[in-house]
Design an enzyme around this catalytic site. Structure first.
Site, PDB file in Angstrom:
ATOM      1  N   GLU A   1       0.854  -0.791   0.354  1.00  0.00           N
ATOM      2  CA  GLU A   1      -0.140  -0.257   0.181  1.00  0.00           C
ATOM      3  C   GLU A   1       0.929   0.801  -0.323  1.00  0.00           C
ATOM      4  O   GLU A   1       0.628   2.333  -0.242  1.00  0.00           O
ATOM      5  CB  GLU A   1      -0.888   0.351   1.390  1.00  0.00           C
ATOM      6  CG  GLU A   1      -1.694  -1.399   1.240  1.00  0.00           C
ATOM      7  CD  GLU A   1      -3.636  -0.895   0.121  1.00  0.00           C
ATOM      8  OE1 GLU A   1      -2.661   0.307  -0.669  1.00  0.00           O
ATOM      9  OE2 GLU A   1      -3.436  -1.507  -0.748  1.00  0.00           O
TER      10      GLU A   1
ATOM     11  N   LEU B   1      11.399   4.437  -8.084  1.00  0.00           N
ATOM     12  CA  LEU B   1       9.710   5.244  -7.303  1.00  0.00           C
ATOM     13  C   LEU B   1       9.163   6.125  -7.158  1.00  0.00           C
ATOM     14  O   LEU B   1       8.156   6.154  -7.007  1.00  0.00           O
ATOM     15  CB  LEU B   1       9.563   4.520  -5.698  1.00  0.00           C
ATOM     16  CG  LEU B   1       9.162   2.427  -6.793  1.00  0.00           C
ATOM     17  CD1 LEU B   1       8.548   2.033  -4.660  1.00  0.00           C
ATOM     18  CD2 LEU B   1       7.964   2.833  -7.777  1.00  0.00           C
TER      19      LEU B   1
ATOM     20  N   TYR C   1      -6.443   7.088   3.658  1.00  0.00           N
ATOM     21  CA  TYR C   1      -6.415   6.282   2.446  1.00  0.00           C
ATOM     22  C   TYR C   1      -6.193   4.762   3.373  1.00  0.00           C
ATOM     23  O   TYR C   1      -6.262   3.658   2.858  1.00  0.00           O
ATOM     24  CB  TYR C   1      -5.685   6.133   1.674  1.00  0.00           C
ATOM     25  CG  TYR C   1      -5.601   4.976   0.441  1.00  0.00           C
ATOM     26  CD1 TYR C   1      -6.825   4.371  -0.277  1.00  0.00           C
ATOM     27  CD2 TYR C   1      -4.212   4.378   0.026  1.00  0.00           C
ATOM     28  CE1 TYR C   1      -6.424   3.499  -0.649  1.00  0.00           C
ATOM     29  CE2 TYR C   1      -4.315   3.666  -0.039  1.00  0.00           C
ATOM     30  CZ  TYR C   1      -5.332   2.473  -0.435  1.00  0.00           C
ATOM     31  OH  TYR C   1      -5.072   1.385  -1.380  1.00  0.00           O
TER      32      TYR C   1
ATOM     33  N   ASP D   1      -9.773   5.880  -2.611  1.00  0.00           N
ATOM     34  CA  ASP D   1      -8.578   6.093  -3.418  1.00  0.00           C
ATOM     35  C   ASP D   1      -9.511   7.078  -4.714  1.00  0.00           C
ATOM     36  O   ASP D   1     -10.231   7.101  -3.866  1.00  0.00           O
ATOM     37  CB  ASP D   1      -7.422   5.089  -3.269  1.00  0.00           C
ATOM     38  CG  ASP D   1      -8.329   3.795  -4.998  1.00  0.00           C
ATOM     39  OD1 ASP D   1      -9.621   4.011  -4.645  1.00  0.00           O
ATOM     40  OD2 ASP D   1      -7.606   3.544  -5.628  1.00  0.00           O
TER      41      ASP D   1
END
Length: 368
Positions: free
Chosen positions: A48, A91, A131, A149
């Site tokens: 996540e 990333l 979230y 989300d």
DNA sequence: GACCCGTGGGT
DNA sequence: TACCCAAGGGT
């Protein structure tokens, strides 16, 4: 009939229809527990965090690399910061990696290796916001949390034909999502909504004929689905200019690298020395050492979240005995992979180490 | 609420 | 090319 407003979606119809669709259409993803398996909170949490504002395809290789190297929260908590930043390089949103480290150490330390099993407990941890707290609570701990989300925002805006623009509509959409969340398998429900958003209820051209919820969708009934959610207009990105210096040492071809300040843009990541990045006026030259700097014809362009960057690359070859200036380090080519180089710096090095062509320095982690 | 914070793929 | 947008969080 004209003027009749379609009824709002009913939870007792939507949740079961979605569950049936998910049973047949769920994506197979590396971080998902197989049916009957107990989810591993560490893997759910890690995925996540990586998936925040990042696509499934991009996350895949990074998730495999991290879980292979650090299979549980204790291993991650015990790792060197630099090793984690290096594994995260490419990333983006590097504050996520810094918070990941902090969070792992809290969980492995004062929490005895166990993640909190409630939304509120999770939300106290670094890098876990509304979230992620809801997603981990629902997916890892089977809590009926209302996950919201970008996908679910879009699905809710369409299902309920909510025309209030984002982000102002977020509380409304959250209430809609909460109203539809079942007490049975809320984690599957959340993931089903995300899969629906990714596969059917897509931003541009939603595939309404194949949607299991089409009969309950107010947005579709009103012919509005493709236009929702509405969004507040976004600001234009300015362009900043900068200079980047690629110093190459004779003999081993080592390049001079520095480290960025620990917070802010690309915080803690490795970089080639350079000028400030200016929005107005030419950047002031700031060569790391005195040399015959040659400007490369090809500039490096890169776009960040809130500005475009145009870097002029200057290159110089220096003697093998040249000492590294304070705060900088000579890094041989084969050692570059051990440094947390963000993508923009990989582009600079690719340009500087192979000027006319454009050879790529591959990330340590890459697709395929 | 506004602003900061990366990157890659799709259109 | 330019723009959109993705399993957002921190300040």
């Amino acid at each position: 009939m004209t003027g009749m407003s379609p009824p709002p979606p009913r939870p007792d119809r939507v949740a079961p229809a979605l569950a049936r669709w998910y049973a047949a259409n769920a994506r197979v993803l590396p971080w998902r527990a197989r049916p009957g398996e107990v989810p591993d909170p560490y893997r759910v949490w890690l995925s996540e965090i990586m998936l925040q504002q990042t696509t499934v395809a991009t996350v895949g290789p990074y998730f495999h690399a991290f879980t292979g190297r650090w299979p549980d929260v204790h291993a991650l908590a015990g790792a060197d910061d630099q090793a984690i930043l290096t594994a995260w390089a490419g990333l983006g949103y590097y504050a996520r990696a810094r918070n990941l480290i902090r969070c792992a150490r809290v969980v492995a330390g004062e929490l005895g290796g166990r993640f909190p099993d409630s939304e509120a407990g999770l939300a106290k941890l670094p890098g876990i916001g509304p979230y992620t707290a809801a997603a981990v609570a629902a997916i890892a701990f089977d809590r009926p949390a209302a996950v919201l989300d970008g996908n679910i925002e879009r699905v809710m805006a369409r299902l309920f034909a909510e025309e209030t623009p984002l982000p102002a509509a977020k509380p409304l959409l959250r209430r809609h999502a909460a109203a539809l969340t079942p007490t049975v398998r809320p984690g599957d429900h959340a993931q089903a909504l995300m899969d629906l958003g990714a596969l059917i209820c897509t931003p541009r051209r939603p595939d309404c004929p194949r949607c299991p919820l089409v009969g309950d969708c107010r947005g579709h009934a009103l012919g509005l689905a493709a236009e929702l959610p509405r969004r507040a207009p976004k600001k234009a990105k300015p362009t900043r200019l900068g200079l980047a210096y690629v110093a190459i040492r004779a003999g081993d071809g080592a390049v001079l690298l520095g480290r960025r300040p620990p917070s802010g843009l690309l915080g803690g990541m490795a970089e080639v020395p350079g000028s400030d990045w200016t929005e107005q006026g030419a950047p002031a030259p700031r060569p790391p050492l005195s040399a015959d700097w040659r400007r490369l014809s090809r500039t490096v362009r890169h776009t960040f979240t809130h500005f475009h960057l145009e870097l002029t690359v200057l290159r110089a070859s220096v003697a093998a005995a040249t000492p590294a200036p304070a705060g900088l380090l000579w890094v041989p080519p084969q050692a570059l992979a051990g440094h947390p180089l963000p993508t923009v710096m990989r582009k600079v090095l690719a340009a500087g180490l192979d000027s006319p062509g454009g050879k790529r320095i591959p990330s340590r982690v890459r697709n395929s």
